[in-house]
Design an enzyme around this catalytic site. Structure first.
Site, PDB file in Angstrom:
ATOM      1  N   GLU A  19       1.303  -1.142  -0.079  1.00 53.51           N
ATOM      2  CA  GLU A  19       0.115   0.272   0.098  1.00 53.51           C
ATOM      3  C   GLU A  19       1.188   1.236   0.194  1.00 53.51           C
ATOM      4  OE1 GLU A  19      -3.296  -0.856   2.891  1.00 53.51           O
ATOM      5  OE2 GLU A  19      -4.119  -2.181   2.228  1.00 53.51           O
ATOM      6  N   GLU A  70      -4.370  -9.083  -1.132  1.00 57.20           N
ATOM      7  CA  GLU A  70      -4.916  -8.923   0.352  1.00 57.20           C
ATOM      8  C   GLU A  70      -6.531  -8.330   0.725  1.00 57.20           C
ATOM      9  OE1 GLU A  70      -2.500  -5.945   2.873  1.00 57.20           O
ATOM     10  OE2 GLU A  70      -4.471  -5.174   3.561  1.00 57.20           O
TER      11      GLU A  70
END
Ligand SMILES: *[C@@H]1O[C@H](CO)[C@@H](O)[C@H](O)[C@H]1NC(C)=O
Ligand SMILES: *[C@@H]1O[C@H](CO)[C@@H](O)[C@H](O)[C@H]1NC(C)=O
Ligand SMILES: *[C@@H]1O[C@H](CO)[C@@H](O)[C@H](O)[C@H]1NC(C)=O
Length: 409
Positions: A193, A300
């Site tokens: 991220e 994820e």
């Protein structure tokens, strides 16, 4: 449980229609989608805690990785800890993942991270066969803030003098696992991220924001080190594990981040990873990966636990949406086990709750664990996902062309 859930095994080689009390579903073995390579989990942050509990870690590993005794997850995301400044104490329990080089002038310490490593090998012994290594943060001493949970005010945090050392560090860990431990990471992902803006110094877990140009350069250097260290035959790079950013949604972030990598960096990349929180541009991302010739993972996703079936239904809806529209070859849950000392209070992502500070607290196996098992135990690695014309259905064929499908409502 609300509604119904049906699972059938059929021998079919032809277009088939299943008529249920209130709907008809068409499935077509002649319209193949993706071939599943597996269901998985990251080892954050549970392995760093539970791997240190000799009295329960075997049971834990059975529940997660063993097909007869548990979920049979075969895709493992191992987190290469950066390691924080040892005088910092702000990480959540389990989130203080040890790094392998505690300071700039320190030697590598390969006894580090023993707990996560125990779980990694317990997974392998139980049949896990696809391993990815990924980084949440460089070692704290390579960062601008001097902290491995992020930068001051969420700023980018890899110090520009350390791109090379960071690439060297990640590939050295991969090399050690291969040469000294006999474990090959098929992919190495340097980021997690990277543009979400979530990572701040003195936070609760490792995280690092990157400038786009830094990411391109890091991938270039990681690729070059894999070559130089003789690893490129077994390990390639995956990018970029985007989450949501600035009000946009995950798969938009994935697409815009992928666009910043140059052709040279991309030549080292075999796999695109995306998180699937909130995203809706699944089909465009599938098309990009296909066009670029890269493997695509949903690497994820996780969601809050519940005492009733709602967490399980949400999980199922997410899997259906992802598997049908994004069509990843692997679908990876974020934290199968979470620290939940107050029980199942809806404030953690665990399919299993545990007390990371007390190994004698019994594991809390939630309904969502069984919800995930409805997929992982029946649609297995190597199965061909096939067309079905119903958003609540996932249909697959095994190698003997037996058709298996699940219908969720
Ligand atoms: C670690 O943190 C302490 C306390 O903030 C600080 O005094 C020290 O300089 C830091 N060490 C390094 C190597 O950054
Ligand atoms: C290496 O790591 C282990 C485990 O964390 C620790 O006990 C040991 O002191 C470290 N060795 C050095 C030289 O720092
Ligand atoms: C650990 O858990 C057990 C079982 O729930 C409990 O009896 C014990 O008091 C706990 N220990 C601590 C230190 O909290």
């Amino acid at each position: 449980m609300a509604g119904f859930k049906i699972r059938l095994l059929l021998n079919v080689g032809i277009f088939l229609s299943i008529v249920n009390a209130d709907r008809t579903v068409f499935i077509d073995p002649n319209d193949p989608w993706q071939v599943l390579e597996g269901w998985g989990t990251s080892l954050c942050w549970w392995a760093n805690a539970l791997g240190g509990f000799p009295d329960v870690r075997d049971q834990t590993a059975d529940l997660v990785f063993d097909l007869d005794k548990g979920l049979g997850l075969n895709v493992i995301r191992y987190n290469i800890g950066g390691g924080d400044n040892q005088s910092h104490h702000h990480m959540r329990i389990g989130g203080d993942v040890p790094g392998f080089r505690p300071c700039q002038n320190c030697d590598y310490n390969w006894t580090s991270d023993a707990n996560q490593r125990w779980i990694l090998f317990a997974a392998k012994e139980r049949g896990a066969d696809i391993f990815e290594a990924f980084s949440n943060s460089p070692p704290y001493w390579m960062t601008n803030s001097g902290c491995s949970s992020g930068g001051p005010n969420y700023a980018n945090n890899l110090n520009s003098d350390y791109y090379d050392q960071f690439a060297d560090y990640l590939t050295e860990v991969v090399k050690w696992y291969k040469d000294e431990q006999g474990l090959v990471f098929r992919t190495l992902e340097p980021f997690n991220e990277p543009t979400t803006g979530l990572w701040k110094e003195f936070g609760s877990q490792e995280g690092c924001t990157y400038k786009y140009l830094a990411m391109d350069e890091v991938v270039d250097k990681v690729g070059a080190y894999l070559n130089k260290k003789g690893l490129s035959g077994t390990t390639s790079v995956s990018i970029a594990d985007e989450g949501l950013f600035e009000g946009e949604i995950t798969t938009i972030a994935a697409i815009s981040t992928l666009n910043i990598f140059g052709d040279h960096a991309k030549s080292y990349v075999s796999q695109y990873n995306t998180h699937a929180y909130f995203g809706f541009l699944r089909t465009p991302l599938f098309d990009i990966a296909k066009n670029d010739g890269k493997r695509l993972w949903m690497s994820e996703w996780g969601s809050w636990s519940s005492k009733d079936m709602s967490a399980s239904i949400k999980l199922s809806e997410q899997i259906l949406n992802d598997m049908r529209n994004l069509k990843p070859v692997a679908w990876v849950y974020w934290q199968v086990i979470e620290h939940a000392p107050n029980g199942n209070d809806g404030k953690d992502y665990g399919l299993i709750g545990a007390d990371f500070s007390n190994s004698t607290t019994p594991l809390d196996i939630r309904l969502s664990f069984y919800g995930f098992a409805q997929y992982t135990k029946f649609i297995r690695p190597g199965y061909q996902i096939i067309f079905s014309n119903d958003g609540d259905t996932l249909a697959a064929q095994d190698k003997q062309k037996n058709t298996c499908f699940s219908l969720h409502k």
